[in-house]
Design a protein around this motif. Sequence first.
Motif, PDB file in Angstrom:
ATOM      1  N   ALA A 213       1.371  -4.136   1.498  1.00  0.00           N
ATOM      2  CA  ALA A 213       2.746  -4.631   1.366  1.00  0.00           C
ATOM      3  C   ALA A 213       3.575  -3.685   0.503  1.00  0.00           C
ATOM      4  CB  ALA A 213       2.742  -6.036   0.761  1.00  0.00           C
ATOM      5  N   LEU A 214       3.018  -3.223  -0.591  1.00  0.00           N
ATOM      6  CA  LEU A 214       3.742  -2.310  -1.473  1.00  0.00           C
ATOM      7  C   LEU A 214       4.006  -0.971  -0.775  1.00  0.00           C
ATOM      8  CD1 LEU A 214       1.976  -3.040  -4.876  1.00  0.00           C
ATOM      9  CD2 LEU A 214       4.324  -3.630  -4.243  1.00  0.00           C
ATOM     10  N   ARG A 215       3.056  -0.535   0.053  1.00  0.00           N
ATOM     11  CA  ARG A 215       3.265   0.697   0.809  1.00  0.00           C
ATOM     12  C   ARG A 215       4.461   0.543   1.762  1.00  0.00           C
ATOM     13  NH1 ARG A 215       2.813   2.663   5.497  1.00  0.00           N
ATOM     14  NH2 ARG A 215       2.023   0.713   6.372  1.00  0.00           N
ATOM     15  N   ARG A 216       4.541  -0.586   2.443  1.00  0.00           N
ATOM     16  CA  ARG A 216       5.673  -0.838   3.330  1.00  0.00           C
ATOM     17  C   ARG A 216       6.982  -0.906   2.553  1.00  0.00           C
ATOM     18  NH1 ARG A 216       4.212  -5.968   6.982  1.00  0.00           N
ATOM     19  NH2 ARG A 216       6.345  -5.568   7.728  1.00  0.00           N
ATOM     20  N   LEU A 217       6.958  -1.539   1.403  1.00  0.00           N
ATOM     21  CA  LEU A 217       8.164  -1.671   0.590  1.00  0.00           C
ATOM     22  C   LEU A 217       8.594  -0.321   0.006  1.00  0.00           C
ATOM     23  CD1 LEU A 217       7.173  -5.021  -1.092  1.00  0.00           C
ATOM     24  CD2 LEU A 217       9.157  -4.685   0.408  1.00  0.00           C
ATOM     25  N   ALA A 218       7.639   0.537  -0.278  1.00  0.00           N
ATOM     26  CA  ALA A 218       7.975   1.884  -0.762  1.00  0.00           C
ATOM     27  C   ALA A 218       8.687   2.668   0.338  1.00  0.00           C
ATOM     28  CB  ALA A 218       6.716   2.608  -1.214  1.00  0.00           C
ATOM     29  N   ALA A 219       8.256   2.477   1.591  1.00  0.00           N
ATOM     30  CA  ALA A 219       8.903   3.149   2.714  1.00  0.00           C
ATOM     31  C   ALA A 219      10.350   2.682   2.880  1.00  0.00           C
ATOM     32  CB  ALA A 219       8.121   2.903   3.996  1.00  0.00           C
ATOM     33  N   GLN A 220      10.644   1.471   2.411  1.00  0.00           N
ATOM     34  CA  GLN A 220      12.004   0.933   2.471  1.00  0.00           C
ATOM     35  C   GLN A 220      12.784   1.202   1.188  1.00  0.00           C
ATOM     36  OE1 GLN A 220      10.331  -3.051   3.731  1.00  0.00           O
ATOM     37  NE2 GLN A 220      12.120  -3.016   5.071  1.00  0.00           N
ATOM     38  N   ARG A 221      12.214   1.980   0.302  1.00  0.00           N
ATOM     39  CA  ARG A 221      12.839   2.388  -0.966  1.00  0.00           C
ATOM     40  C   ARG A 221      13.056   1.216  -1.917  1.00  0.00           C
ATOM     41  NH1 ARG A 221      17.977   5.910  -0.450  1.00  0.00           N
ATOM     42  NH2 ARG A 221      17.348   6.395  -2.594  1.00  0.00           N
ATOM     43  N   ALA A 222      12.284   0.165  -1.731  1.00  0.00           N
ATOM     44  CA  ALA A 222      12.388  -0.993  -2.627  1.00  0.00           C
ATOM     45  C   ALA A 222      11.568  -0.801  -3.889  1.00  0.00           C
ATOM     46  CB  ALA A 222      11.930  -2.256  -1.910  1.00  0.00           C
ATOM     47  N   VAL A 223      10.493  -0.030  -3.813  1.00  0.00           N
ATOM     48  CA  VAL A 223       9.646   0.280  -4.960  1.00  0.00           C
ATOM     49  C   VAL A 223       9.282   1.761  -4.903  1.00  0.00           C
ATOM     50  CG1 VAL A 223       8.684  -2.050  -5.182  1.00  0.00           C
ATOM     51  CG2 VAL A 223       7.549  -0.374  -3.706  1.00  0.00           C
ATOM     52  N   GLU A 224       8.808   2.278  -6.046  1.00  0.00           N
ATOM     53  CA  GLU A 224       8.443   3.684  -6.142  1.00  0.00           C
ATOM     54  C   GLU A 224       7.018   3.814  -6.668  1.00  0.00           C
ATOM     55  OE1 GLU A 224      12.890   5.439  -7.255  1.00  0.00           O
ATOM     56  OE2 GLU A 224      11.455   4.977  -8.862  1.00  0.00           O
ATOM     57  N   PRO A 225       6.226   4.752  -6.123  1.00  0.00           N
ATOM     58  CA  PRO A 225       4.842   4.922  -6.587  1.00  0.00           C
ATOM     59  C   PRO A 225       4.776   5.506  -7.991  1.00  0.00           C
ATOM     60  CG  PRO A 225       5.417   6.622  -4.986  1.00  0.00           C
ATOM     61  CD  PRO A 225       6.569   5.664  -5.018  1.00  0.00           C
ATOM     62  N   MET A 226       3.722   5.125  -8.720  1.00  0.00           N
ATOM     63  CA  MET A 226       3.460   5.647 -10.051  1.00  0.00           C
ATOM     64  C   MET A 226       2.109   6.357 -10.045  1.00  0.00           C
ATOM     65  SD  MET A 226       4.600   2.332 -12.301  1.00  0.00           S
ATOM     66  CE  MET A 226       4.481   3.250 -13.859  1.00  0.00           C
ATOM     67  N   LYS A 227       1.853   7.155 -11.065  1.00  0.00           N
ATOM     68  CA  LYS A 227       0.594   7.881 -11.156  1.00  0.00           C
ATOM     69  C   LYS A 227      -0.595   6.927 -11.238  1.00  0.00           C
ATOM     70  CE  LYS A 227       2.494  12.026 -13.333  1.00  0.00           C
ATOM     71  NZ  LYS A 227       2.470  12.902 -14.534  1.00  0.00           N
ATOM     72  N   SER A 228      -0.367   5.739 -11.776  1.00  0.00           N
ATOM     73  CA  SER A 228      -1.441   4.759 -11.946  1.00  0.00           C
ATOM     74  C   SER A 228      -1.811   4.052 -10.643  1.00  0.00           C
ATOM     75  CB  SER A 228      -1.025   3.713 -12.971  1.00  0.00           C
ATOM     76  OG  SER A 228       0.092   2.976 -12.493  1.00  0.00           O
ATOM     77  N   ARG A 229      -1.119   4.387  -9.533  1.00  0.00           N
ATOM     78  CA  ARG A 229      -1.288   3.754  -8.224  1.00  0.00           C
ATOM     79  C   ARG A 229      -0.617   2.385  -8.156  1.00  0.00           C
ATOM     80  NH1 ARG A 229      -7.411   4.236  -6.251  1.00  0.00           N
ATOM     81  NH2 ARG A 229      -6.414   3.555  -4.305  1.00  0.00           N
ATOM     82  N   SER A 230       0.011   1.953  -9.248  1.00  0.00           N
ATOM     83  CA  SER A 230       0.872   0.778  -9.194  1.00  0.00           C
ATOM     84  C   SER A 230       2.217   1.215  -8.620  1.00  0.00           C
ATOM     85  CB  SER A 230       1.057   0.179 -10.588  1.00  0.00           C
ATOM     86  OG  SER A 230      -0.159  -0.312 -11.091  1.00  0.00           O
ATOM     87  N   MET A 231       3.121   0.252  -8.452  1.00  0.00           N
ATOM     88  CA  MET A 231       4.467   0.545  -7.987  1.00  0.00           C
ATOM     89  C   MET A 231       5.467   0.075  -9.031  1.00  0.00           C
ATOM     90  SD  MET A 231       4.527   1.974  -4.892  1.00  0.00           S
ATOM     91  CE  MET A 231       3.437   2.216  -3.470  1.00  0.00           C
ATOM     92  N   GLN A 232       6.629   0.681  -9.028  1.00  0.00           N
ATOM     93  CA  GLN A 232       7.676   0.348  -9.980  1.00  0.00           C
ATOM     94  C   GLN A 232       8.971   0.068  -9.236  1.00  0.00           C
ATOM     95  OE1 GLN A 232       9.107   3.600 -12.505  1.00  0.00           O
ATOM     96  NE2 GLN A 232       9.172   2.210 -14.238  1.00  0.00           N
TER      97      GLN A 232
END
Length: 225
Positions: A57-76
């Motif tokens: 889900a976070l991967r899909r949301l990152a593709a929509q620019r809703a969240v951004e990946p972090m070095k920790s593999r979490s999203m922001q």
Amino acid sequence: MTSNPDLTCLEHTPINEAVYRRLRDHLMRGDYAAGEVLGIQELANAFGTSAMPVREALRRLAAQRAVEPMKSRSMQVPMMSRERLEDIRRARVLIEGTVTAWAVEHITADELDTLRGLASQIGQSLSRADSIREGLEHNQRFHFFIYKTARSDSMLATIESLWLQSGPYLRATRQLMHSEERPISEFHAAIVDAIARGDAQAAQQAMANDVCWAFDKLWAAWPPQ
């Protein structure tokens, strides 16, 4: 992750899609603050799922620019800026206004009755400070009901992405949502009235006015508190 929206366990929907929809809706309504870290395991625990559907889900949301990946593999959740605020505002006015004009050509009598009911629910909810979340949910349903009546899946996907990117800005203006300064009922009544009259130009302008209100308030008060 510091916010605590209603993260109840998910049932009766394919789990990957259910997790995505729940996170999508929370982001659209501004339940997460700009800069907030969304930990995969923490979300999985809250939803009662494994980490895999949350990660997808976070991967899909990152593709929509809703969240951004972090070095920790979490999203922001992305940080806010005046440039990003103005860019999203312009895009939403153009696209949502246009799609509202298209909806005038396609909406049915039954759909118009449903739209009137949704507009009424928004006014009742946002008139009280203790029901802002409920009002935001009604507002989301109102807007997307209009956009779906335009019968354009391509534009609907674009609008969803813009709403996801708008979440942090919406959160920053929540305290204004029940303010007497905002003519809530007038905004939505004007949209419904223009659609009912078959006036595509007026409907487009009424939607632009509604979209602009919170963005303009935030712009005037920048930086947000």
